[in-house]
Design a protein around this motif. Structure first.
Motif, PDB file in Angstrom:
ATOM      1  N   GLU A 230       0.868  -1.162   0.000  1.00 38.24           N
ATOM      2  CA  GLU A 230       0.000   0.000   0.000  1.00 38.24           C
ATOM      3  C   GLU A 230       0.913   1.224   0.000  1.00 38.24           C
ATOM      4  OE1 GLU A 230      -2.822   0.044   3.203  1.00 38.24           O
ATOM      5  OE2 GLU A 230      -3.187  -2.103   2.977  1.00 38.24           O
ATOM      6  N   LYS A 231       0.403   2.342  -0.515  1.00 35.83           N
ATOM      7  CA  LYS A 231       1.232   3.537  -0.634  1.00 35.83           C
ATOM      8  C   LYS A 231       1.810   3.981   0.715  1.00 35.83           C
ATOM      9  CE  LYS A 231       1.399   8.095  -2.691  1.00 35.83           C
ATOM     10  NZ  LYS A 231       0.703   9.108  -3.469  1.00 35.83           N
ATOM     11  N   SER A 232       1.016   3.928   1.775  1.00 35.46           N
ATOM     12  CA  SER A 232       1.510   4.387   3.081  1.00 35.46           C
ATOM     13  C   SER A 232       2.694   3.553   3.567  1.00 35.46           C
ATOM     14  CB  SER A 232       0.398   4.389   4.121  1.00 35.46           C
ATOM     15  OG  SER A 232      -0.114   3.098   4.304  1.00 35.46           O
ATOM     16  N   PHE A 233       2.657   2.238   3.328  1.00 37.66           N
ATOM     17  CA  PHE A 233       3.776   1.384   3.722  1.00 37.66           C
ATOM     18  C   PHE A 233       4.993   1.632   2.830  1.00 37.66           C
ATOM     19  CE2 PHE A 233       0.208  -1.376   5.292  1.00 37.66           C
ATOM     20  CZ  PHE A 233       0.455  -1.134   6.636  1.00 37.66           C
ATOM     21  N   ALA A 234       4.760   1.876   1.563  1.00 39.42           N
ATOM     22  CA  ALA A 234       5.855   2.168   0.633  1.00 39.42           C
ATOM     23  C   ALA A 234       6.531   3.484   1.008  1.00 39.42           C
ATOM     24  CB  ALA A 234       5.338   2.201  -0.795  1.00 39.42           C
ATOM     25  N   LEU A 235       5.743   4.463   1.441  1.00 41.11           N
ATOM     26  CA  LEU A 235       6.317   5.745   1.880  1.00 41.11           C
ATOM     27  C   LEU A 235       7.259   5.533   3.061  1.00 41.11           C
ATOM     28  CD1 LEU A 235       3.273   8.200   1.783  1.00 41.11           C
ATOM     29  CD2 LEU A 235       5.357   8.392   0.453  1.00 41.11           C
ATOM     30  N   LYS A 236       6.839   4.725   4.016  1.00 43.49           N
ATOM     31  CA  LYS A 236       7.680   4.453   5.193  1.00 43.49           C
ATOM     32  C   LYS A 236       8.937   3.689   4.806  1.00 43.49           C
ATOM     33  CE  LYS A 236       4.067   4.617   8.650  1.00 43.49           C
ATOM     34  NZ  LYS A 236       3.323   3.903   9.679  1.00 43.49           N
ATOM     35  N   ALA A 237       8.792   2.734   3.912  1.00 42.73           N
ATOM     36  CA  ALA A 237       9.959   1.964   3.466  1.00 42.73           C
ATOM     37  C   ALA A 237      10.957   2.873   2.763  1.00 42.73           C
ATOM     38  CB  ALA A 237       9.517   0.838   2.531  1.00 42.73           C
ATOM     39  N   LEU A 238      10.443   3.754   1.918  1.00 47.21           N
ATOM     40  CA  LEU A 238      11.301   4.695   1.194  1.00 47.21           C
ATOM     41  C   LEU A 238      11.982   5.651   2.169  1.00 47.21           C
ATOM     42  CD1 LEU A 238      12.076   5.249  -1.743  1.00 47.21           C
ATOM     43  CD2 LEU A 238      10.228   6.915  -1.841  1.00 47.21           C
ATOM     44  N   TYR A 239      11.252   6.083   3.168  1.00 53.01           N
ATOM     45  CA  TYR A 239      11.820   6.956   4.199  1.00 53.01           C
ATOM     46  C   TYR A 239      13.009   6.282   4.877  1.00 53.01           C
ATOM     47  CZ  TYR A 239      12.349   9.197   8.744  1.00 53.01           C
ATOM     48  OH  TYR A 239      12.882   9.805   9.867  1.00 53.01           O
ATOM     49  N   HIS A 240      12.813   5.042   5.290  1.00 54.11           N
ATOM     50  CA  HIS A 240      13.875   4.334   6.009  1.00 54.11           C
ATOM     51  C   HIS A 240      15.062   3.993   5.116  1.00 54.11           C
ATOM     52  CE1 HIS A 240      12.023   4.152   9.904  1.00 54.11           C
ATOM     53  NE2 HIS A 240      10.893   3.786   9.350  1.00 54.11           N
ATOM     54  N   SER A 241      14.829   3.793   3.832  1.00 54.75           N
ATOM     55  CA  SER A 241      15.943   3.425   2.957  1.00 54.75           C
ATOM     56  C   SER A 241      16.667   4.639   2.366  1.00 54.75           C
ATOM     57  CB  SER A 241      15.461   2.514   1.823  1.00 54.75           C
ATOM     58  OG  SER A 241      14.606   3.209   0.951  1.00 54.75           O
ATOM     59  N   GLU A 242      15.980   5.747   2.169  1.00 59.12           N
ATOM     60  CA  GLU A 242      16.588   6.881   1.465  1.00 59.12           C
ATOM     61  C   GLU A 242      16.748   8.152   2.298  1.00 59.12           C
ATOM     62  OE1 GLU A 242      17.879   6.659  -1.518  1.00 59.12           O
ATOM     63  OE2 GLU A 242      17.108   4.675  -1.978  1.00 59.12           O
ATOM     64  N   VAL A 243      16.072   8.230   3.447  1.00 55.64           N
ATOM     65  CA  VAL A 243      16.083   9.479   4.217  1.00 55.64           C
ATOM     66  C   VAL A 243      16.721   9.304   5.591  1.00 55.64           C
ATOM     67  CG1 VAL A 243      14.660  11.304   5.227  1.00 55.64           C
ATOM     68  CG2 VAL A 243      14.039  10.347   2.997  1.00 55.64           C
ATOM     69  N   ALA A 244      16.204   8.381   6.374  1.00 47.35           N
ATOM     70  CA  ALA A 244      16.644   8.225   7.767  1.00 47.35           C
ATOM     71  C   ALA A 244      18.100   7.777   7.861  1.00 47.35           C
ATOM     72  CB  ALA A 244      15.742   7.212   8.474  1.00 47.35           C
ATOM     73  N   GLU A 245      18.684   8.050   9.017  1.00 49.70           N
ATOM     74  CA  GLU A 245      20.046   7.583   9.323  1.00 49.70           C
ATOM     75  C   GLU A 245      21.082   8.001   8.282  1.00 49.70           C
ATOM     76  OE1 GLU A 245      20.611   5.992  12.262  1.00 49.70           O
ATOM     77  OE2 GLU A 245      18.471   6.087  12.695  1.00 49.70           O
ATOM     78  N   GLY A 246      21.077   9.271   7.901  1.00 49.88           N
ATOM     79  CA  GLY A 246      22.095   9.771   6.980  1.00 49.88           C
ATOM     80  C   GLY A 246      21.877   9.377   5.535  1.00 49.88           C
TER      81      GLY A 246
ATOM     82  N   ALA B  61      17.438  17.194   2.453  1.00 44.73           N
ATOM     83  CA  ALA B  61      16.280  17.746   1.751  1.00 44.73           C
ATOM     84  C   ALA B  61      15.016  17.556   2.579  1.00 44.73           C
ATOM     85  CB  ALA B  61      16.124  17.086   0.377  1.00 44.73           C
ATOM     86  N   TYR B  62      14.904  16.418   3.215  1.00 46.57           N
ATOM     87  CA  TYR B  62      13.751  16.115   4.077  1.00 46.57           C
ATOM     88  C   TYR B  62      13.735  17.059   5.275  1.00 46.57           C
ATOM     89  CZ  TYR B  62      10.573  13.338   7.013  1.00 46.57           C
ATOM     90  OH  TYR B  62       9.534  12.932   7.806  1.00 46.57           O
ATOM     91  N   GLN B  63      14.878  17.241   5.895  1.00 47.14           N
ATOM     92  CA  GLN B  63      14.960  18.118   7.071  1.00 47.14           C
ATOM     93  C   GLN B  63      14.668  19.557   6.680  1.00 47.14           C
ATOM     94  OE1 GLN B  63      18.917  16.951   8.354  1.00 47.14           O
ATOM     95  NE2 GLN B  63      18.063  15.859  10.111  1.00 47.14           N
ATOM     96  N   ALA B  64      15.042  19.981   5.497  1.00 45.82           N
ATOM     97  CA  ALA B  64      14.791  21.347   5.046  1.00 45.82           C
ATOM     98  C   ALA B  64      13.290  21.617   4.933  1.00 45.82           C
ATOM     99  CB  ALA B  64      15.468  21.590   3.699  1.00 45.82           C
ATOM    100  N   LEU B  65      12.508  20.597   4.677  1.00 44.88           N
ATOM    101  CA  LEU B  65      11.055  20.774   4.606  1.00 44.88           C
ATOM    102  C   LEU B  65      10.457  21.094   5.971  1.00 44.88           C
ATOM    103  CD1 LEU B  65      10.136  17.803   2.247  1.00 44.88           C
ATOM    104  CD2 LEU B  65      10.149  20.224   1.668  1.00 44.88           C
ATOM    105  N   ASP B  66      11.178  20.786   7.030  1.00 49.63           N
ATOM    106  CA  ASP B  66      10.705  21.016   8.392  1.00 49.63           C
ATOM    107  C   ASP B  66      11.019  22.419   8.890  1.00 49.63           C
ATOM    108  OD1 ASP B  66       9.323  20.064  10.586  1.00 49.63           O
ATOM    109  OD2 ASP B  66      11.117  19.335  11.592  1.00 49.63           O
ATOM    110  N   LEU B  67      11.888  23.120   8.180  1.00 53.35           N
ATOM    111  CA  LEU B  67      12.277  24.464   8.612  1.00 53.35           C
ATOM    112  C   LEU B  67      11.120  25.434   8.379  1.00 53.35           C
ATOM    113  CD1 LEU B  67      15.862  24.626   7.070  1.00 53.35           C
ATOM    114  CD2 LEU B  67      15.248  24.223   9.456  1.00 53.35           C
ATOM    115  N   PRO B  68      10.971  26.414   9.279  1.00 53.97           N
ATOM    116  CA  PRO B  68       9.895  27.390   9.090  1.00 53.97           C
ATOM    117  C   PRO B  68      10.136  28.233   7.839  1.00 53.97           C
ATOM    118  CG  PRO B  68      11.238  27.914  11.024  1.00 53.97           C
ATOM    119  CD  PRO B  68      11.756  26.636  10.458  1.00 53.97           C
TER     120      PRO B  68
END
Length: 63
Positions: free
Chosen positions: A32-48, A54-61
């Motif tokens: 499902e898309k929601s699970f794929a989003l989490k998988a992509l997050y863990h493989s391409e974004v989290a832990e360096g 780019a992900y962290q920049a989206l959190d900046l005000p």
């Protein structure tokens, strides 16, 4: 760093390579898309991951 679905969607929207990876994850693993989003997050974004800054920049005000 925490998974935020809206930020992840925005990151993918802004990046054609991630759009392709998301589509292939959904098809390859029949996710499902929601699970794929989490998988992509863990493989391409989290832990360096490649897209962490780019992900962290989206959190900046916006200012």
């Amino acid at each position: 760093m925490k998974f935020v679905k809206s930020q992840m969607k925005q990151l993918i929207k802004d990046n054609p390579e991630l759009q392709t990876r998301l589509s292939s994850l959904i098809k390859e693993h029949d996710l499902e898309k929601s699970f794929a989003l989490k998988a992509l997050y863990h493989s391409e974004v989290a832990e360096g991951g490649k897209y962490q800054l780019a992900y962290q920049a989206l959190d900046l005000p916006k200012g």
